[in-house]
Design a protein around this motif. Structure first.
Motif, PDB file in Angstrom:
ATOM      1  N   UNK A   1      60.074 -38.313  -1.114  1.00 35.51           N
ATOM      2  CA  UNK A   1      58.751 -38.899  -0.947  1.00 35.51           C
ATOM      3  C   UNK A   1      57.659 -37.871  -1.231  1.00 35.51           C
ATOM      4  N   UNK A   2      56.660 -38.265  -2.012  1.00 34.27           N
ATOM      5  CA  UNK A   2      55.461 -37.451  -2.200  1.00 34.27           C
ATOM      6  C   UNK A   2      54.282 -38.031  -1.428  1.00 34.27           C
ATOM      7  N   UNK A   3      54.419 -39.271  -0.984  1.00 34.21           N
ATOM      8  CA  UNK A   3      53.410 -39.913  -0.146  1.00 34.21           C
ATOM      9  C   UNK A   3      54.097 -41.009   0.655  1.00 34.21           C
ATOM     10  N   UNK A   4      53.437 -41.433   1.699  1.00 35.66           N
ATOM     11  CA  UNK A   4      53.975 -42.474   2.567  1.00 35.66           C
ATOM     12  C   UNK A   4      53.098 -43.715   2.431  1.00 35.66           C
ATOM     13  N   UNK A   5      53.727 -44.811   2.000  1.00 37.62           N
ATOM     14  CA  UNK A   5      52.986 -46.034   1.744  1.00 37.62           C
ATOM     15  C   UNK A   5      52.360 -46.567   3.033  1.00 37.62           C
ATOM     16  N   UNK A   6      51.045 -46.684   3.013  1.00 35.33           N
ATOM     17  CA  UNK A   6      50.334 -47.121   4.209  1.00 35.33           C
ATOM     18  C   UNK A   6      50.649 -48.567   4.557  1.00 35.33           C
ATOM     19  N   UNK A   7      50.731 -49.430   3.545  1.00 35.08           N
ATOM     20  CA  UNK A   7      51.012 -50.836   3.792  1.00 35.08           C
ATOM     21  C   UNK A   7      52.400 -51.028   4.396  1.00 35.08           C
ATOM     22  N   UNK A   8      53.352 -50.193   3.949  1.00 33.69           N
ATOM     23  CA  UNK A   8      54.699 -50.290   4.499  1.00 33.69           C
ATOM     24  C   UNK A   8      54.702 -49.959   5.986  1.00 33.69           C
ATOM     25  N   UNK A   9      54.042 -48.870   6.358  1.00 36.13           N
ATOM     26  CA  UNK A   9      54.042 -48.441   7.752  1.00 36.13           C
ATOM     27  C   UNK A   9      53.290 -49.443   8.625  1.00 36.13           C
ATOM     28  N   UNK A  10      52.193 -49.983   8.115  1.00 30.89           N
ATOM     29  CA  UNK A  10      51.421 -50.952   8.901  1.00 30.89           C
ATOM     30  C   UNK A  10      52.221 -52.219   9.139  1.00 30.89           C
ATOM     31  N   UNK A  11      53.075 -52.605   8.158  1.00 30.07           N
ATOM     32  CA  UNK A  11      53.859 -53.835   8.310  1.00 30.07           C
ATOM     33  C   UNK A  11      54.961 -53.700   9.357  1.00 30.07           C
ATOM     34  N   UNK A  12      55.352 -52.461   9.682  1.00 26.32           N
ATOM     35  CA  UNK A  12      56.421 -52.238  10.663  1.00 26.32           C
ATOM     36  C   UNK A  12      55.781 -52.054  12.036  1.00 26.32           C
ATOM     37  N   UNK A  13      55.382 -53.129  12.635  1.00 27.97           N
ATOM     38  CA  UNK A  13      54.638 -53.072  13.887  1.00 27.97           C
ATOM     39  C   UNK A  13      55.517 -52.749  15.090  1.00 27.97           C
ATOM     40  N   UNK A  14      56.852 -52.826  14.908  1.00 26.64           N
ATOM     41  CA  UNK A  14      57.762 -52.551  16.024  1.00 26.64           C
ATOM     42  C   UNK A  14      58.430 -51.177  15.891  1.00 26.64           C
ATOM     43  N   UNK A  15      57.889 -50.330  15.003  1.00 28.87           N
ATOM     44  CA  UNK A  15      58.532 -49.044  14.694  1.00 28.87           C
ATOM     45  C   UNK A  15      58.380 -48.072  15.864  1.00 28.87           C
TER      46      UNK A  15
ATOM     47  N   UNK B   1      68.896 -38.830   2.397  1.00 33.41           N
ATOM     48  CA  UNK B   1      69.709 -38.144   1.384  1.00 33.41           C
ATOM     49  C   UNK B   1      70.086 -39.082   0.238  1.00 33.41           C
ATOM     50  N   UNK B   2      69.125 -39.832  -0.221  1.00 28.81           N
ATOM     51  CA  UNK B   2      69.196 -40.565  -1.472  1.00 28.81           C
ATOM     52  C   UNK B   2      67.977 -40.165  -2.295  1.00 28.81           C
ATOM     53  N   UNK B   3      67.764 -40.805  -3.425  1.00 34.36           N
ATOM     54  CA  UNK B   3      66.599 -40.515  -4.261  1.00 34.36           C
ATOM     55  C   UNK B   3      65.771 -41.779  -4.345  1.00 34.36           C
ATOM     56  N   UNK B   4      64.849 -41.926  -3.408  1.00 33.67           N
ATOM     57  CA  UNK B   4      64.015 -43.130  -3.313  1.00 33.67           C
ATOM     58  C   UNK B   4      62.566 -42.694  -3.096  1.00 33.67           C
ATOM     59  N   UNK B   5      61.918 -42.153  -4.140  1.00 35.94           N
ATOM     60  CA  UNK B   5      60.582 -41.574  -3.949  1.00 35.94           C
ATOM     61  C   UNK B   5      59.488 -42.587  -3.665  1.00 35.94           C
ATOM     62  N   UNK B   6      59.716 -43.861  -3.990  1.00 31.24           N
ATOM     63  CA  UNK B   6      58.689 -44.876  -3.746  1.00 31.24           C
ATOM     64  C   UNK B   6      59.304 -46.041  -2.987  1.00 31.24           C
ATOM     65  N   UNK B   7      58.738 -46.334  -1.853  1.00 25.86           N
ATOM     66  CA  UNK B   7      59.150 -47.484  -1.057  1.00 25.86           C
ATOM     67  C   UNK B   7      57.904 -48.214  -0.602  1.00 25.86           C
ATOM     68  N   UNK B   8      57.874 -49.528  -0.850  1.00 28.53           N
ATOM     69  CA  UNK B   8      56.724 -50.323  -0.472  1.00 28.53           C
ATOM     70  C   UNK B   8      57.098 -51.435   0.485  1.00 28.53           C
ATOM     71  N   UNK B   9      56.121 -52.224   0.895  1.00 28.88           N
ATOM     72  CA  UNK B   9      56.405 -53.309   1.844  1.00 28.88           C
ATOM     73  C   UNK B   9      57.322 -54.378   1.272  1.00 28.88           C
TER      74      UNK B   9
END
Length: 687
Positions: A214-228, A188-196
């Motif tokens: 969000x209009x897309x989910x950054x692939x590099x961000x998700x890959x960097x979170x290996x403990x998610x 519930x904020x306005x953060x449409x782009x989040x990267x690693x």
């Protein structure tokens, strides 16, 4: 005896002494150093709830470890408010009226590990706001009005485990370099782009990005979170399943709710074998692939609410899977069917397998047709279009191209016999007016139309007068050769079944269970009847005209599907009468009505004449009372006198005539022939 009781009482009261002292002392305080308006249940914990004071209470002991000041009306903080509280580990300032935090205001709290500032009115987080809080583990800033955070505001918080910023007005986020952070809530904020580069949190276990645009989910961000292990991306603008999620492994909780991504595909869920909780509500889902059950073997909690489910046969597996795996369906009352109309509004989890209208699987042999209910290959059906599964090549069809019921074979299950079990893939309600659906050798849908209908889907009814041959000839359903059950003749509402061979081949049975269903109507639920084995013929009545029925017989008392023999039968179409027949009916009615009216009039005249003759005959014999009031026919002579007022007029009287007879319905019936005279007590009655 008395000493034993006293000893028992001491043993019982000893553990309760601290609690009793807490109840006896005013405000539950154990120490005289407890601040005014607060409760000090233990020496190290102070609770101040709704003090209605704009400042921090005075007199807090230096040994205090937990200080709860929520909903006190506090409007500002100073460094002096926390002097001497170097042992404080928990500070709750939620639900107050704080609008700003001065620099280094919490610096005296060198041991603080938990700080709750949620539900205030804070708008800005400065650079040195949390300076000196090296041991802080949990920082809650949610439900404020925070618009900006200084890029260095969280520097030095190396031990932070949880950071909650949801429900603010953030449009950008400072780079979070927190090596130990486990939970981050930005919903519930306005953060449409989040990267690693925004989240340098390699050990993050829970990331909540619901409703951030969000209009897309950054692939590099998700890959960097290996403990998610937990990811919430609900309420965003994701128009398709994020490809970045296909790179994740080890997710336990996932929420995709409220995104316009459309139906889920099997390949979308292939990497979620460890998933335990899934929320796919409000995705406009009409169905779920049956492979869903195999792809998520550890699923325990599922939310699929507010989806327009099309509750047809391709979804019949779902309730059975939910019950068999003890899966909790969240928001059960909001998980309902939208289609077809017969299931609209019903709770999906509570439907039975028969409610989905599944077609039957037919096993074809040289002597019998055995039917068992099975699950066809899943087909996703939309409310307006239906996609049929193509049939295999003609060479694979055991019955040939010209057979009336060509069915596509499927591999036999391990528990099946050597006979090929083949499902009927025609979509329901494809053929109209009782037409029979089939697939040709190219996998295209064809309809075999009954007599009197035409069109690609049998949608046209040919309204013509049937010939004498068509009217007199009964409709005969031809079953498979040497079938144990068949139908010999049918009318528009009944079918005559021949069960001779079925009974002869099974002398051991004590009864027959008949199961039939209408394949042409919207309601395909089976209807069961139990018959004794002494009924070689039986007529099914109350059927729908111009419809195709499947009728199955099985031994009474045996499990459903065991030694079941089936056949198909068709009811005849209703005879449509032409306009000439209607004209004849009207002409006949016009002639009959006057004749009947004249006949009734003659009968009434004859009855009246008979009554008059009977009365005159009685009077001639002297059986009528002379003091009776003269009949109406003899009043003509004195009628003029009554009109002139010579005689006083009588008031009408409401009298129940006698004799009367009471019937069983508590109504009274008057005898037709009775004396109209008033009673005369001086003379004997002749009746």
């Amino acid at each position: 005896m008395e000493r034993g009781r006293v000893g028992t009482m001491k043993v019982f009261l000893t553990p309760l002494m601290p609690f009793l002292l807490f109840l006896i002392l005013p405000d539950g305080t154990l120490s005289s150093n407890c601040p005014e308006g607060c409760s000090c249940s233990t020496p190290e914990s102070i609770l101040c709830f709704q003090r209605r004071s704009s400042t921090i209470p005075r007199g807090v002991a230096s040994s205090t470890r937990s200080l709860y000041l929520f909903a006190n009306g506090i409007e500002g903080l100073t460094t002096e408010d926390f002097d001497g509280l170097e042992n404080l580990e928990m500070l709750d300032l939620s639900q107050n009226k704080l609008t700003e935090l001065t620099d280094r205001v919490f610096e005296p709290l060198t041991s603080l590990r938990n700080l709750d500032l949620s539900s205030n009115q804070i708008r800005y987080i400065s650079e040195e706001c949390f300076h000196g809080m090296e041991l802080l583990e949990r920082l809650y800033l949610y439900s404020n009005l925070i618009e900006t955070i200084h890029p260095a505001a969280f520097n030095g918080l190396d031990h932070l485990l949880e950071l909650k910023l949801q429900g603010n007005q953030l449009t950008s986020l400072p780079a979070l370099s927190m090596p130990r952070l486990l939970l981050l809530d930005l919903r519930f904020n306005v953060l449409p782009t989040l990267g690693p580069s925004d989240l340098q949190t390699p050990n993050l276990e829970s990331l909540k990005l619901g409703s951030v645009g969000l209009t897309s989910l950054n692939k590099e961000l998700i890959v960097s979170l290996k403990n998610l292990h937990e990811l919430d991306i609900s309420g965003n603008q994701l128009e398709s399943f994020p490809s970045a999620l296909k790179e994740t492994q080890g997710l336990i909780r996932l929420s995709l709710a409220g995104n316009p991504m459309g139906p889920l595909k099997v390949q979308d869920l292939q990497n979620f074998g460890e998933l335990q909780e899934l929320d796919i509500s409000s995705l406009s889902l009409q169905s779920l692939p049956e492979e869903f059950a195999q792809l998520l073997p550890y699923l325990k909690k599922l939310t699929v609410a507010e989806n327009p489910f099309n509750c047809l046969c391709n979804l019949a597996w779902f309730p059975r899977w939910v019950r068999g795996n003890i899966i909790t369906i969240e928001r059960t009352e909001e998980t309902r069917c939208h289609f077809p109309p017969i299931n609209a509004g019903k709770v999906l989890e509570r439907l039975e397998h028969r409610d989905f209208g599944c077609p039957t699987t037919t096993t074809v042999t040289t002597s019998t047709v055995k039917t068992t209910t099975t699950m066809p290959i899943p087909v996703t059906t939309s409310p307006s279009t239906t996609r049929a599964v193509p049939a295999p090549k003609a060479s694979d069809n055991p019955k040939g191209e010209d057979d009336d019921y060509p069915l596509a074979p499927v591999p036999a299950s391990p528990s099946s016999s050597s006979m090929d079990e083949v499902p009927h893939f025609c979509p329901p309600h494809t053929c109209l007016n009782g037409g029979t659906c089939r697939l040709d050798k190219h996998g295209q849908v064809e309809c075999t139309c009954p007599h009197g209908t035409s069109g690609f889907y049998c949608e046209n009814q040919n309204r013509h007068l049937p010939s004498p041959t068509e009217v007199d000839m009964p409709m005969v359903t031809v079953a498979v050769d040497a079938s144990d059950i068949s139908s010999h003749q049918a009318t528009a509402t009944s079918i005559l079944l021949d069960l001779h061979r079925y009974i002869e081949m099974r002398p051991y049975i004590r009864g027959i269970r008949l199961t039939y269903r209408n394949l042409s109507g919207p309601d395909r639920r089976p209807i069961q009847l139990s018959l004794p084995a002494s009924f070689p013929e039986y007529r099914l009545r109350g059927l729908k005209p111009n419809s195709t029925y499947t009728v199955c017989a099985s031994p009474l008392g045996a499990p459903t599907g065991i030694d079941s023999v089936c056949t198909e039968a068709h009811t005849a179409a209703e005879i449509i009468r032409g306009p000439d027949a209607q004209f004849d009916d009207q002409k006949l009615t016009t002639m009959l009505v006057p004749a009947v009216a004249i006949l009734l009039l003659l009968v009434l005249i004859a009855i009246a004449v008979g009554v008059v003759c009977y009365l005159r005959r009685k009077r001639a014999k002297g059986h009528l009372d002379l003091e009776c009031e003269p009949p109406q026919l003899e009043l003509d002579g004195v009628k003029a006198g009554l009109d002139n007022g010579a005689l006083p007029q009588k008031q009408p009287q409401l009298m129940m005539p006698e004799p009367v007879v009471q019937n069983g319905n508590l109504e009274y019936e008057v005898l037709l022939l009775q004396d109209h005279c008033s009673s005369n007590n001086n003379k004997p009655s002749y009746f």
